[in-house]
Design a protein around this motif. Structure first.
Motif, PDB file in Angstrom:
ATOM      1  N   TYR B  92       0.140   2.008 -12.743  1.00 55.73           N
ATOM      2  CA  TYR B  92       0.918   2.923 -12.670  1.00 55.73           C
ATOM      3  C   TYR B  92       0.927   3.885 -11.493  1.00 55.73           C
ATOM      4  CZ  TYR B  92       4.377   2.011 -16.407  1.00 55.73           C
ATOM      5  OH  TYR B  92       5.293   1.408 -17.163  1.00 55.73           O
ATOM      6  N   ALA B  93      -0.302   4.042 -11.177  1.00 58.45           N
ATOM      7  CA  ALA B  93      -0.795   5.097 -10.220  1.00 58.45           C
ATOM      8  C   ALA B  93      -0.218   4.569  -8.867  1.00 58.45           C
ATOM      9  CB  ALA B  93      -2.257   5.257 -10.089  1.00 58.45           C
ATOM     10  N   VAL B  94      -0.225   3.026  -8.729  1.00 56.73           N
ATOM     11  CA  VAL B  94       0.300   2.692  -7.691  1.00 56.73           C
ATOM     12  C   VAL B  94       1.713   2.437  -7.633  1.00 56.73           C
ATOM     13  CG1 VAL B  94       0.655   0.150  -6.547  1.00 56.73           C
ATOM     14  CG2 VAL B  94      -1.593   1.207  -6.984  1.00 56.73           C
ATOM     15  N   GLY B  95       2.305   2.424  -8.787  1.00 57.70           N
ATOM     16  CA  GLY B  95       3.935   2.341  -8.799  1.00 57.70           C
ATOM     17  C   GLY B  95       4.327   3.750  -8.463  1.00 57.70           C
ATOM     18  N   LEU B  96       3.876   4.597  -9.138  1.00 61.27           N
ATOM     19  CA  LEU B  96       4.209   5.984  -8.797  1.00 61.27           C
ATOM     20  C   LEU B  96       4.164   6.433  -7.548  1.00 61.27           C
ATOM     21  CD1 LEU B  96       2.993   7.548 -12.204  1.00 61.27           C
ATOM     22  CD2 LEU B  96       5.494   7.058 -11.538  1.00 61.27           C
ATOM     23  N   SER B  97       3.079   6.205  -7.210  1.00 63.52           N
ATOM     24  CA  SER B  97       2.803   6.899  -5.789  1.00 63.52           C
ATOM     25  C   SER B  97       3.487   5.907  -4.452  1.00 63.52           C
ATOM     26  CB  SER B  97       1.230   6.824  -5.642  1.00 63.52           C
ATOM     27  OG  SER B  97       0.869   7.227  -4.056  1.00 63.52           O
ATOM     28  N   LEU B  98       3.833   4.570  -4.889  1.00 60.11           N
ATOM     29  CA  LEU B  98       4.362   3.896  -3.857  1.00 60.11           C
ATOM     30  C   LEU B  98       5.908   3.376  -3.979  1.00 60.11           C
ATOM     31  CD1 LEU B  98       1.540   1.645  -2.587  1.00 60.11           C
ATOM     32  CD2 LEU B  98       2.123   3.547  -1.600  1.00 60.11           C
ATOM     33  N   LYS B 100       7.955   5.286  -7.010  1.00 61.61           N
ATOM     34  CA  LYS B 100       8.884   6.348  -7.658  1.00 61.61           C
ATOM     35  C   LYS B 100       8.667   7.515  -6.699  1.00 61.61           C
ATOM     36  CE  LYS B 100      11.390   7.678 -11.673  1.00 61.61           C
ATOM     37  NZ  LYS B 100      12.243   6.697 -11.763  1.00 61.61           N
ATOM     38  N   PHE B 101       7.624   8.038  -6.470  1.00 59.84           N
ATOM     39  CA  PHE B 101       7.516   9.398  -5.402  1.00 59.84           C
ATOM     40  C   PHE B 101       6.773   8.563  -4.130  1.00 59.84           C
ATOM     41  CE2 PHE B 101       6.786  10.264  -9.915  1.00 59.84           C
ATOM     42  CZ  PHE B 101       7.842  11.206 -10.196  1.00 59.84           C
ATOM     43  N   GLY B 102       6.313   9.408  -3.377  1.00 58.77           N
ATOM     44  CA  GLY B 102       5.586   9.065  -2.404  1.00 58.77           C
ATOM     45  C   GLY B 102       6.415   8.039  -1.369  1.00 58.77           C
ATOM     46  N   ALA B 103       5.714   7.415  -0.623  1.00 57.12           N
ATOM     47  CA  ALA B 103       6.124   6.510   0.455  1.00 57.12           C
ATOM     48  C   ALA B 103       5.283   5.187   0.706  1.00 57.12           C
ATOM     49  CB  ALA B 103       6.575   7.141   1.551  1.00 57.12           C
ATOM     50  N   PRO B 104       6.025   4.094   1.100  1.00 59.93           N
ATOM     51  CA  PRO B 104       5.065   3.018   1.345  1.00 59.93           C
ATOM     52  C   PRO B 104       4.037   3.274   2.623  1.00 59.93           C
ATOM     53  CG  PRO B 104       7.219   2.611   2.047  1.00 59.93           C
ATOM     54  CD  PRO B 104       7.277   3.837   1.430  1.00 59.93           C
ATOM     55  N   THR B 105       3.110   4.109   2.534  1.00 61.97           N
ATOM     56  CA  THR B 105       2.215   4.490   3.581  1.00 61.97           C
ATOM     57  C   THR B 105       0.866   4.173   3.020  1.00 61.97           C
ATOM     58  OG1 THR B 105       1.696   6.643   3.004  1.00 61.97           O
ATOM     59  CG2 THR B 105       3.501   6.195   4.442  1.00 61.97           C
ATOM     60  N   TYR B 106      -0.341   3.774   4.048  1.00 60.58           N
ATOM     61  CA  TYR B 106      -1.437   3.534   3.537  1.00 60.58           C
ATOM     62  C   TYR B 106      -2.327   5.062   3.002  1.00 60.58           C
ATOM     63  CZ  TYR B 106      -1.443  -0.597   6.332  1.00 60.58           C
ATOM     64  OH  TYR B 106      -1.254  -1.593   6.761  1.00 60.58           O
ATOM     65  N   GLY B 107      -1.716   6.062   3.185  1.00 65.86           N
ATOM     66  CA  GLY B 107      -2.193   7.254   2.767  1.00 65.86           C
ATOM     67  C   GLY B 107      -1.981   7.309   1.190  1.00 65.86           C
ATOM     68  N   TYR B 108      -0.590   7.032   1.001  1.00 73.07           N
ATOM     69  CA  TYR B 108      -0.166   6.988  -0.360  1.00 73.07           C
ATOM     70  C   TYR B 108      -0.846   6.060  -1.353  1.00 73.07           C
ATOM     71  CZ  TYR B 108       3.026  10.805  -0.376  1.00 73.07           C
ATOM     72  OH  TYR B 108       3.875  12.019  -0.082  1.00 73.07           O
ATOM     73  N   ALA B 110      -3.861   4.942  -0.757  1.00 76.51           N
ATOM     74  CA  ALA B 110      -5.258   5.412  -1.004  1.00 76.51           C
ATOM     75  C   ALA B 110      -5.261   6.339  -2.174  1.00 76.51           C
ATOM     76  CB  ALA B 110      -5.869   5.873   0.204  1.00 76.51           C
ATOM     77  N   LEU B 111      -4.015   7.384  -2.016  1.00 77.72           N
ATOM     78  CA  LEU B 111      -3.878   8.276  -2.961  1.00 77.72           C
ATOM     79  C   LEU B 111      -3.828   7.749  -4.258  1.00 77.72           C
ATOM     80  CD1 LEU B 111      -3.186  11.390  -3.374  1.00 77.72           C
ATOM     81  CD2 LEU B 111      -1.027  10.884  -3.378  1.00 77.72           C
ATOM     82  N   ALA B 112      -3.009   6.844  -4.509  1.00 83.25           N
ATOM     83  CA  ALA B 112      -2.805   6.025  -5.626  1.00 83.25           C
ATOM     84  C   ALA B 112      -4.239   5.594  -6.335  1.00 83.25           C
ATOM     85  CB  ALA B 112      -1.727   4.628  -5.660  1.00 83.25           C
ATOM     86  N   PHE B 113      -4.990   4.948  -5.573  1.00 82.01           N
ATOM     87  CA  PHE B 113      -6.404   4.296  -6.266  1.00 82.01           C
ATOM     88  C   PHE B 113      -7.120   5.573  -6.557  1.00 82.01           C
ATOM     89  CE2 PHE B 113      -4.845   0.263  -4.621  1.00 82.01           C
ATOM     90  CZ  PHE B 113      -5.474  -0.666  -5.530  1.00 82.01           C
TER      91      PHE B 113
END
Ligand SMILES: Nc1ncnc2c1ncn2[C@@H]1O[C@H](COP(=O)(O)OP(=O)(O)OP(=O)(O)O)[C@@H](O)[C@H]1O
Ligand SMILES: [Mg+2]
Lengths: 255, 369
Positions: B92-98, B100-108, B110-113
């Motif tokens: 879900y961290a990956v799902g939410l960060s990339l 629902k919220f955030g954007a498809p970037t490497y930063g997000y 990394a944030l997801a993990f």
């Protein structure tokens, strides 16, 4: 005043339901001496040990180690302070090899249990020390066997080896020779004697073998129905009428 | 008398360790492990079918997840039913960060993990701190309750989690579906293939980390606690701290794997990431493979996932070959039932699991020599 006792108990009491297993026992154990605790089956000797080593919390009373109140400390904390014990009912790590059983105790004594970055084989000094201890308790030929596969007497030796590895200041020995074959007993007695003569360790011994107790002890305490009924030199104790009745008369037999 | 320097004769223990060290490149298990790694690495090259790639990577993911569960249950003796929940957190961290919220970037990414790992570690510590000291059964029940609650939350908080529909995260750069980099060895290097290899490397790294973990002095202490907690405590070990470390470590690994899973399937919903079915699968796999073996998970995951994937296909083949055979169809419909029976038989006759039984037979044979 003589030196402060290493361990003292004051009015130490534990109740299980209505049954008082240890009843207001106040006892002093002088440093670097060997004190035995004798008494009939069910007298509360093992329970008293459990109170000293922290397996049980008393209903009332206190335990002092070097003058410090340790009544509320966990068993682990008391071991780290220097109170080591062996168990009457063999208490080992059954699914691990014999050497590993002792190595774990050496590892605990050296405070190395939290190391996680290196393989445990990278600390060969722990294994070397563990093997030395196995030699002391005459178990070296079994170092590679699983602890659960040992014969009963061998398990008792392992139990003792684990305790020795802790290098504790106080050794609580709960019937170390119980269940051993007759040939094995002298080895263990010799071992206890050797430790005693080093004069750097205090030993508390529970034993039913009265000859062994009389030969080894500096002092003897007698428990009966949870109460301390006598405490003195071996000579004084063997002359006391109550002990005479229990051990030397026609009553309960030793071993 | 043994530490008098190199001149002293080695003790039997030292001699045996020296032999072991010398033989470490001649161990069959080493080559088995290398061959297995090679098989996972070469599968997309040798048999470029998406179905096979999908199966292989899921086996790798679940084998590693089962190993992380084995650290907790097999090596430490802690029965947790919340392990799959941490897997779900990572997903879900990956799902939410990339998605629902955030954007498809490497930063997000990394944030997801980072989020998945932190949240899992924090919750594992809290659950452990409150319930590890109590009875073992209590811990099992508490973790089950938390897992159930997490599932309900994921369904109910639909404005956040997408509810039952879930979330489809979009992956950045080389992981994106649209990414291509030509052909290497006849394989299209696209986002899928890159994801496959990155996830595979992560699984491998986690496996090696866990192997080091269980063989370290700390891991040995965990095994002592599993064997006889009271005795471990009487040696002076703060068993509670060790159990806390073990369960948190296992949870963090599970969270990372959940994140990888979401990257691979590019989809997260309550059923695929948080359902109790995943926990049951992990349990089945660890039992089939054998507890306290770490590698058992590979067998467990391979057996269960292959059966799941291939059996419906076999059924289709059977129906094709014997059209009209109603009996056959009836029989094959119940493949899960047969699998259940097989499972019971395995547990009955090999209570130590496949790897556990093999190890036992081998060590007996060594002892007999
Ligand atoms: N956990 C417990 N719960 C209830 N009763 C207990 C417990 N532990 C000990 N007792 C009781 O306390 C009494 C003393 O037992 P203990 O084991 O201390 O005797 P002992 O002197 O060591 O005897 P033995 O010589 O047979 O080893 C017994 O009556 C026993 O049943
Ligand atoms: Mg007793």
């Amino acid at each position: 005043m003589p030196a402060q006792p290493l361990i003292s108990t004051r009015h130490l009491t534990i109740r299980f339901g209505g049954h008082v297993a240890v009843d207001r026992v106040s006892l002093d154990i002088e440093p670097f001496t060997l004190k035995s605790i004798i008494g009939p089956n069910g007298a509360g000797k093992t329970t008293f040990f459990n109170l000293l080593s922290g397996q049980y919390r008393p209903t009332e009373g206190r335990v002092y180690f070097k003058g410090v109140d340790v009544t509320r400390l966990t068993a682990a904390a008391r071991t780290r302070l220097g109170i080591g014990r062996s168990f009457q009912l063999t208490n080992i790590f059954p699914s691990l090899p014999v050497l590993e059983n002792v190595r774990l105790a050496v590892q605990a004594q050296r405070r190395m249990g939290l190391k996680v970055w290196r393989h445990s084989r990278r600390f060969p000094e722990l294994e070397d020390r563990a093997y030395e201890i196995l030699e002391t308790v005459l178990l070296q030929s079994k170092w590679n066997a699983l602890a659960s596969e040992l014969a009963h007497g061998e398990k008792r030796k392992l139990e003792l080896g684990i305790l020795l590895a802790l290098e504790a200041e106080v050794l609580l020995l709960d019937e170390p020779t119980a269940g051993m074959s007759l040939e094995e007993v002298p080895t263990i007695i010799g071992l206890i004697e050797a430790i005693k003569h080093r004069r750097d360790t205090t030993i508390l011994l529970v034993e039913h073998k009265i000859d062994m107790v009389l030969a080894l002890s500096d002092s003897i305490a007698v428990l009966k129905d949870g109460r301390l009924i006598a405490d003195g030199t071996p000579e004084a104790i063997s002359r006391s009428p109550e002990v005479q009745a229990a051990y030397f008369g026609g009553g309960a037999t030793g071993a | 008398m043994t530490s008098d320097g190199p001149s002293a004769a080695p003790t039997p223990v030292q001699a045996s360790r020296i032999l072991e060290r010398e033989a470490r490149f001649r161990q069959p298990t080493l080559y088995l492990r290398l061959a297995l790694t090679a098989a996972f690495a070469l599968a997309p090259v040798l048999l470029p079918s998406f179905q096979l790639m999908d199966l292989m990577l899921k086996i790798a993911l679940f084998a590693t997840l089962v190993a992380s569960y084995d650290v907790v249950i097999g090596y430490t003796g802690i029965v947790s039913f919340g392990h799959a929940m941490f897997f779900g957190f990572g997903a879900y961290a990956v799902g939410l960060s990339l998605g629902k919220f955030g954007a498809p970037t490497y930063g997000y990414l990394a944030l997801a993990f980072a989020l998945g790992v932190l949240v899992s570690a924090a919750l594992a510590l809290v659950i452990g701190a409150f319930s590890l000291r109590v009875k073992a059964l209590f811990f099992a029940m508490i973790t089950l309750a938390f897992a159930e609650y997490a599932l309900i939350l994921a369904v109910q908080l639909s404005h956040l989690t997408g509810g039952e529909d879930g979330i489809s995260p979009k992956l950045p750069g080389v992981f994106a579906v649209s990414f291509t980099a030509g052909k290497v060895l006849g394989v299209d290097v696209n986002g899928r293939v890159v994801t496959y290899y990155v996830v595979l490397v992560v699984c491998l790294a986690l496996f090696l980390t866990m192997s080091r973990f269980v063989h370290s002095p700390l891991g040995r202490t965990l095994q002592a606690i599993r064997d006889n907690e009271q005795r471990a405590e009487a040696l002076g070990y703060r068993t509670f701290i060790f159990q806390l470390i073990s369960s948190s470590f296992g949870s963090v690994v599970a969270a990372v794997l959940g994140g990888c899973y979401a990257m691979w399937v590019r989809y997260v919903n309550p059923e695929s990431a948080l359902s109790i079915q995943i926990m049951l699968d992990v349990l089945l796999m660890v039992i089939i493979g054998g507890m306290g073996t770490l590698y058992g998970g590979i067998i467990g995951a391979a057996v269960l996932l292959t059966a799941r994937t291939l059996l419906p296909d076999l059924r289709a083949v059977g129906t094709l070959m014997f059209p009209g055979s109603e009996i056959l169809q009836r029989l094959t419909e119940r493949w899960l039932l047969y699998f259940g029976i097989l499972f019971i038989l395995v547990v009955f006759f090999f209570p130590k699991g496949v790897i556990g039984t093999v190890r036992e037979v081998l060590s007996r044979r060594n002892a007999a020599r």
